[in-house]
Motif scaffolding. Structure first.
Motif, PDB file in Angstrom:
ATOM      1  N   TYR A  27       0.808  -1.204   0.000  1.00 40.24           N
ATOM      2  CA  TYR A  27       0.000   0.000   0.000  1.00 40.24           C
ATOM      3  C   TYR A  27       0.851   1.269   0.000  1.00 40.24           C
ATOM      4  O   TYR A  27       0.417   2.312   0.463  1.00 40.24           O
ATOM      5  CB  TYR A  27      -0.917   0.005   1.222  1.00 40.24           C
ATOM      6  CG  TYR A  27      -1.839  -1.178   1.327  1.00 40.24           C
ATOM      7  CD1 TYR A  27      -2.795  -1.418   0.354  1.00 40.24           C
ATOM      8  CD2 TYR A  27      -1.759  -2.058   2.405  1.00 40.24           C
ATOM      9  CE1 TYR A  27      -3.643  -2.498   0.438  1.00 40.24           C
ATOM     10  CE2 TYR A  27      -2.604  -3.150   2.498  1.00 40.24           C
ATOM     11  CZ  TYR A  27      -3.553  -3.364   1.508  1.00 40.24           C
ATOM     12  OH  TYR A  27      -4.400  -4.448   1.601  1.00 40.24           O
ATOM     13  N   VAL A  40       3.036  -0.056   5.406  1.00 39.47           N
ATOM     14  CA  VAL A  40       1.746  -0.528   5.900  1.00 39.47           C
ATOM     15  C   VAL A  40       1.876  -1.975   6.361  1.00 39.47           C
ATOM     16  O   VAL A  40       2.336  -2.835   5.611  1.00 39.47           O
ATOM     17  CB  VAL A  40       0.656  -0.421   4.822  1.00 39.47           C
ATOM     18  CG1 VAL A  40      -0.686  -0.917   5.368  1.00 39.47           C
ATOM     19  CG2 VAL A  40       0.530   1.011   4.336  1.00 39.47           C
ATOM     20  N   VAL A  69      -8.329   0.991   6.594  1.00 42.43           N
ATOM     21  CA  VAL A  69      -6.940   0.922   6.137  1.00 42.43           C
ATOM     22  C   VAL A  69      -6.337   2.323   6.083  1.00 42.43           C
ATOM     23  O   VAL A  69      -7.020   3.299   5.767  1.00 42.43           O
ATOM     24  CB  VAL A  69      -6.841   0.244   4.746  1.00 42.43           C
ATOM     25  CG1 VAL A  69      -7.510   1.070   3.665  1.00 42.43           C
ATOM     26  CG2 VAL A  69      -5.383  -0.043   4.369  1.00 42.43           C
ATOM     27  N   ALA A  71      -2.977   4.116   4.219  1.00 40.91           N
ATOM     28  CA  ALA A  71      -2.124   3.739   3.091  1.00 40.91           C
ATOM     29  C   ALA A  71      -1.432   4.954   2.488  1.00 40.91           C
ATOM     30  O   ALA A  71      -1.693   6.099   2.857  1.00 40.91           O
ATOM     31  CB  ALA A  71      -2.952   3.029   2.014  1.00 40.91           C
ATOM     32  N   TYR A  84      -0.962  10.766   4.455  1.00 40.55           N
ATOM     33  CA  TYR A  84      -1.412   9.423   4.106  1.00 40.55           C
ATOM     34  C   TYR A  84      -2.910   9.473   3.847  1.00 40.55           C
ATOM     35  O   TYR A  84      -3.571  10.487   4.118  1.00 40.55           O
ATOM     36  CB  TYR A  84      -1.072   8.406   5.191  1.00 40.55           C
ATOM     37  CG  TYR A  84      -1.732   8.621   6.539  1.00 40.55           C
ATOM     38  CD1 TYR A  84      -2.841   7.868   6.928  1.00 40.55           C
ATOM     39  CD2 TYR A  84      -1.230   9.558   7.439  1.00 40.55           C
ATOM     40  CE1 TYR A  84      -3.430   8.048   8.170  1.00 40.55           C
ATOM     41  CE2 TYR A  84      -1.819   9.742   8.687  1.00 40.55           C
ATOM     42  CZ  TYR A  84      -2.914   8.987   9.038  1.00 40.55           C
ATOM     43  OH  TYR A  84      -3.496   9.170  10.275  1.00 40.55           O
ATOM     44  N   HIS A 116      -3.754   8.755  -3.958  1.00 40.76           N
ATOM     45  CA  HIS A 116      -2.866   9.179  -2.893  1.00 40.76           C
ATOM     46  C   HIS A 116      -2.788  10.696  -2.877  1.00 40.76           C
ATOM     47  O   HIS A 116      -3.375  11.371  -3.730  1.00 40.76           O
ATOM     48  CB  HIS A 116      -1.470   8.576  -3.098  1.00 40.76           C
ATOM     49  CG  HIS A 116      -0.747   9.124  -4.282  1.00 40.76           C
ATOM     50  ND1 HIS A 116      -1.150   8.887  -5.585  1.00 40.76           N
ATOM     51  CD2 HIS A 116       0.360   9.912  -4.397  1.00 40.76           C
ATOM     52  CE1 HIS A 116      -0.324   9.495  -6.425  1.00 40.76           C
ATOM     53  NE2 HIS A 116       0.592  10.119  -5.737  1.00 40.76           N
ATOM     54  N   ARG A 161      -5.641   4.118  -3.967  1.00 40.22           N
ATOM     55  CA  ARG A 161      -4.370   4.620  -3.447  1.00 40.22           C
ATOM     56  C   ARG A 161      -3.240   4.499  -4.463  1.00 40.22           C
ATOM     57  O   ARG A 161      -2.114   4.864  -4.186  1.00 40.22           O
ATOM     58  CB  ARG A 161      -4.016   3.826  -2.184  1.00 40.22           C
ATOM     59  CG  ARG A 161      -3.937   2.356  -2.475  1.00 40.22           C
ATOM     60  CD  ARG A 161      -3.815   1.505  -1.251  1.00 40.22           C
ATOM     61  NE  ARG A 161      -3.911   0.115  -1.610  1.00 40.22           N
ATOM     62  CZ  ARG A 161      -5.012  -0.591  -1.589  1.00 40.22           C
ATOM     63  NH1 ARG A 161      -6.132  -0.029  -1.236  1.00 40.22           N
ATOM     64  NH2 ARG A 161      -5.010  -1.864  -1.939  1.00 40.22           N
TER      65      ARG A 161
END
Length: 475
Positions: A27, A40, A69, A71, A84, A116, A161
């Motif tokens: 990730y 991660v 999550v 990531a 993040y 991201h 991501r």
């Protein structure tokens, strides 16, 4: 990241060195000027020295916000703070946050992302939203956004991501368009991992669920323009498809054992609830359960709908419940199946009704467990190196799950009143397109796997380089 390990290698060549083993997710990662690496593990962020050592967590999943999550970490210029993204079940989208190596506190920056997030001097956050690359003014010293985000480029590839753009310190921007990030393709795989067919066209979905009669696939599809998620049904015999829901956000479809109805999670301005509707589209949806629960399974005898609480409480986290049914109507209050301080999810009952399989983080990483369903007796861990998302074979003689190393795994189950499982064996490598905590695959009666996988590019993808991309923003 490879095979659940964090590794490093000299750019001049030579052997790779393993820094961290076990449950490392692919990730993204970051490496600052002080030799600290972020990565991660167990679905949230850890740090480890570039020279090696014991990893330690730097973020924690906020279960009250239904986070599943963390990531794509990226350091800010000071090397202490980092960006993040967080995916949570409430919004079904990514949120950009900033964290601190010296504390586990975080600050929310930007919501509703499809990528991201990256910091670029002299002060912008770059991220994608609905395939448009956006620039958000940002003060890296005060760790706060300033003003509104503005579009930079349209038609940028996005896939959660994944990274389909990059910006250099000298004002050069590169991005891909027209290739990846075009959706998820529901794909049939055989036991060796060979593609043996597809269902429908690539779309943005999370969960494919095969009807018990094997004739229809239910999935939750996102309209990329409105960002609304609805349940769609694809007929595998006739080849057509129909939309089942028309309001709010809808996800987590589950079939009734007679293949005539679909239960699903529904959210709108009036709250959240579990609804059920006829698969032929007739009639109005009926409310099965109003508290914050997601449907996971419908037992083969039709007597129980298995639910998971997604709004975790401080004492019990996410729990599994059984809602008694009479036909398609509730016949009583939900009964707790697993109510512990850990996060239990993906509850699936065996075809004979003896066993409940689920995944839980009670060892600080997700593993798959089995308990007796009716009596809740016993407690067996069937996975070894981290796993999630258990699914029973249609005859109950095998239990499948996805290892945190990205492999589809299988264990053989001995029939009978005593639970006996074999050592897990890998079947094939799989890259699930669905977000963590969504049921991401199903298995047919003949042993084929139905998986929503990210569409791979089939031709050369244009890569565009843009010089001095910030100039229009300064006007």
């Amino acid at each position: 990241m490879q095979g659940g390990k964090l590794m490093k290698i000299d750019v001049a060549g030579g052997p790779a060195t393993t820094l961290v083993s076990g449950s490392v997710g692919a990730y993204g990662g970051a490496w600052n000027q002080e030799g600290v690496i972020l990565f991660v593990k167990d679905l949230h962020l850890f740090r480890v020295a570039a020279a090696g050592g014991t990893p330690s967590p730097v973020t924690e999943l906020d279960k009250s916000r239904e986070e599943v999550v963390h990531a794509a970490p990226a350091f800010l210029p000071d090397g202490r703070h980092f960006l993040y993204v967080v995916f949570n079940l409430s919004d079904l989208d990514y949120t950009a946050c900033v964290g601190d190596l010296q504390s586990k506190d975080k600050k929310l920056l930007v919501q509703r992302l499809n990528s991201h997030v990256t910091y670029v001097d002299p002060g912008y956050l770059l991220f994608a939203r609905d395939h448009v690359l956006m620039a958000q003014p940002f003060d890296a010293g005060k760790l706060q956004t300033m003003g509104d985000a503005v579009p930079v480029v349209e038609e940028v590839d996005t896939a959660g991501r994944s990274r389909y753009y990059s910006a250099s310190p000298n004002g050069t921007l590169a991005y891909a368009s027209g290739g990846a990030g075009t959706g998820l393709q529901i794909t049939w795989y055989d036991r060796s991992g060979k593609v043996v067919g597809t269902v429908g066209k690539p779309v943005e979905i999370q969960t494919p669920r095969l009807s018990p009669n094997g004739k229809i696939v239910a999935s939750d599809r996102v309209d990329t323009q409105t960002r609304r998620r609805d349940i769609w049904l694809t007929d595998l015999v006739r080849g057509g498809e129909q939309r089942l829901t028309f309001a709010g956000q809808n996800s987590f479809p589950v079939w009734s054992p007679d293949s005539l109805r679909v239960a699903y999670f529904h959210a709108d301005q009036n709250g959240e609830k579990v609804l059920v509707k006829s698969a032929d589209g007739t009639g109005q949806p009926e409310v099965l359960e109003s508290p914050i629960k997601r449907p996971m399974d419908w037992t083969r005898d039709g007597r129980y709908l298995i639910l998971a609480t997604s709004l975790a409480t401080p004492k019990t986290s996410s729990d599994l419940w059984a809602l008694p049914l009479s036909g398609a109507n509730p016949a009583g209050k939900p009964v707790p199946l697993r109510e512990t301080e850990f996060a239990e999810w993906h509850g699936r009952v065996s075809p004979d009704g003896r066993w409940l399989a689920y995944d839980s983080d009670d060892t600080k990483r997700r593993e798959v467990y089995v308990v007796g369903f009716s009596s809740l007796n016993g407690h067996w861990q069937v996975s070894v190196d981290g796993a999630r998302d258990p699914v029973w074979s249609r005859d109950g003689r095998e239990l499948y799950f996805v290892g945190l190393n990205g492999k589809m795994m299988a264990v053989e189950i001995e029939p009978g009143p005593q639970f006996e499982a074999s050592v897990p064996k890998p079947l094939f490598d799989v890259r699930l397109g669905a977000a963590i905590n969504f049921p991401s695959y199903d298995v047919s009666a003949d042993g084929r796997f139905l998986i929503a996988t990210r569409v791979e590019q089939t031709a050369t993808v244009p890569m565009t380089v843009m010089l001095n991309w910030q100039a229009p923003l300064k006007k």
